[in-house]
Design an enzyme around this catalytic site. Structure first.
Site, PDB file in Angstrom:
ATOM      1  N   LYS A 132      50.936  68.668 123.229  1.00 61.13           N
ATOM      2  CA  LYS A 132      50.104  69.840 123.529  1.00 61.13           C
ATOM      3  C   LYS A 132      50.328  70.308 124.972  1.00 61.13           C
ATOM      4  CE  LYS A 132      47.333  71.589 121.226  1.00 61.13           C
ATOM      5  NZ  LYS A 132      47.480  72.780 120.346  1.00 61.13           N
ATOM      6  N   ALA A 162      48.014  73.781 114.652  1.00 64.07           N
ATOM      7  CA  ALA A 162      48.555  72.665 115.441  1.00 64.07           C
ATOM      8  C   ALA A 162      48.704  71.433 114.571  1.00 64.07           C
ATOM      9  CB  ALA A 162      47.635  72.354 116.616  1.00 64.07           C
ATOM     10  N   GLY A 198      42.783  75.979 108.813  1.00 61.62           N
ATOM     11  CA  GLY A 198      42.170  74.991 109.696  1.00 61.62           C
ATOM     12  C   GLY A 198      40.731  75.353 110.014  1.00 61.62           C
ATOM     13  N   GLN A 199      40.069  74.505 110.789  1.00 63.03           N
ATOM     14  CA  GLN A 199      38.656  74.743 111.113  1.00 63.03           C
ATOM     15  C   GLN A 199      38.481  76.063 111.873  1.00 63.03           C
ATOM     16  OE1 GLN A 199      36.292  70.913 111.986  1.00 63.03           O
ATOM     17  NE2 GLN A 199      38.282  70.458 112.875  1.00 63.03           N
ATOM     18  N   LEU A 200      39.292  76.249 112.894  1.00 64.38           N
ATOM     19  CA  LEU A 200      39.176  77.456 113.718  1.00 64.38           C
ATOM     20  C   LEU A 200      39.651  78.700 112.969  1.00 64.38           C
ATOM     21  CD1 LEU A 200      38.457  78.753 116.401  1.00 64.38           C
ATOM     22  CD2 LEU A 200      40.699  78.032 117.285  1.00 64.38           C
ATOM     23  N   THR A 234      43.988  71.337 124.285  1.00 62.68           N
ATOM     24  CA  THR A 234      43.091  70.205 124.074  1.00 62.68           C
ATOM     25  C   THR A 234      42.732  69.468 125.366  1.00 62.68           C
ATOM     26  OG1 THR A 234      42.978  68.007 123.003  1.00 62.68           O
ATOM     27  CG2 THR A 234      45.143  68.802 123.592  1.00 62.68           C
ATOM     28  N   TYR A 260      50.084  63.090 120.872  1.00 61.68           N
ATOM     29  CA  TYR A 260      49.439  64.378 120.605  1.00 61.68           C
ATOM     30  C   TYR A 260      49.187  65.123 121.910  1.00 61.68           C
ATOM     31  CZ  TYR A 260      45.564  67.596 119.658  1.00 61.68           C
ATOM     32  OH  TYR A 260      44.744  68.697 119.610  1.00 61.68           O
TER      33      TYR A 260
END
Length: 282
Positions: free
Chosen positions: A130, A61, A10-12, A102, A126
């Site tokens: 979360k 996630a 993922g991005q992170l 988030t 979503y």
């Protein structure tokens, strides 16, 4: 010290991989769906038992916000039940956990920056999953840090910045929503903040907010991307009503970052400076 980091691709997760050479004293194990499927509690426990990390960074996630409305069960397994499983394991094994959440746990009806103890009230699947993940982690008894973030982008993966760059090159004009307010988060900045917490002399449990500094709309964000890209595409400001999506979005997502700065001494760069850094890389 051994770290296990979910969401490897993922991005992170990708940004954390880029930073790992700066922390040679840590053994950092990165896992994604192939190594540890977050929809499979048994596999989560097997991997944790095998690796026995001292700290878990829960960066993986289910993030397809619109798709979540029709994949509620899968979204819940990954965003809620997986976090519960990791939290329960962490409690039993005296392992700390840093979990990424988030701004979507809020309903977007505020007009002032959102603090960690403000009332949550998610308006889509979503956000609800979360929030349930946050609550399950808190109930697990594990030592936790929850970081709520917003509007994440990176040189890695699919995100708003890359989509805008592509559309601006393909079209003469585009419309971008101007009535949703917040600030974006460069995933590299968030990765650095996470590592600041990892190396901090004291692990101060709690919920924290992190995004870049500033206050903008998605339209403002798009205009800045256009300026940095040097394209001629015209950008029109539109209301959310003109761009209906399966999942409702909060109209106001601006996070108050004062707690993470005060407790962990984390630096929070300005959104435009970070966007410039990212754009130079791509």
């Amino acid at each position: 010290m051994k770290l296990l980091i979910t969401g490897k691709n993922g991005q992170l997760g990708s940004e954390l991989q880029d930073l790992q050479h700066e922390y040679p004293r840590f053994e950092m194990i990165f896992v994604d769906r192939e190594e540890m499927d977050l929809s499979n509690p048994e596999q989560i426990q097997e991997v944790l038992e095998k690796e026995k990390p001292d700290l878990i960074v829960s960066a993986g996630a289910y993030t397809a916000v619109d798709k979540a409305e029709t994949e509620q069960e899968l979204c819940s397994k990954i965003n809620h039940l997986a976090v519960q499983t990791m939290g329960e394991w962490a409690y039993k094994n005296n392992t700390k956990i840093i979990h990424i959440s988030t701004d979507y746990v809020f309903d977007g009806n505020s007009e002032i920056p959102l603090k960690e103890d403000d009332k949550t009230n998610p308006i889509n699947t979503y956000g609800l999953t979360k929030l349930k993940g946050e609550q399950a982690l808190q109930a697990s008894g594990a030592a936790y840090v929850i970081i709520r973030t917003a509007w994440v982008y990176s040189t890695y993966g699919a995100n708003f910045v890359k989509t805008m760059k592509r559309l601006m090159n393909e079209r003469e004009e585009i419309g971008v929503v101007s009535d949703q307010i917040g600030t974006p988060t460069y995933a590299r900045d968030l990765a650095k903040a996470i590592m600041d917490i990892v190396v901090a002399p004291e692990f101060v449990q709690g919920i924290y907010h992190y995004s870049n500094e500033g206050k903008i709309s998605w339209y403002d964000f798009a205009v800045a991307i256009k300026e940095l890209s040097g394209v001629a595409c015209k950008i029109n400001a539109i209301g959310s009503d003109a761009f209906p999506t399966p999942a409702k979005r909060p109209n106001f997502s601006l996070l108050d970052k004062s707690k993470i700065k005060a407790v962990y001494g984390v630096s929070v760069p300005d959104w435009k400076a970070s966007l410039g850094e990212m754009m130079k890389k791509i």
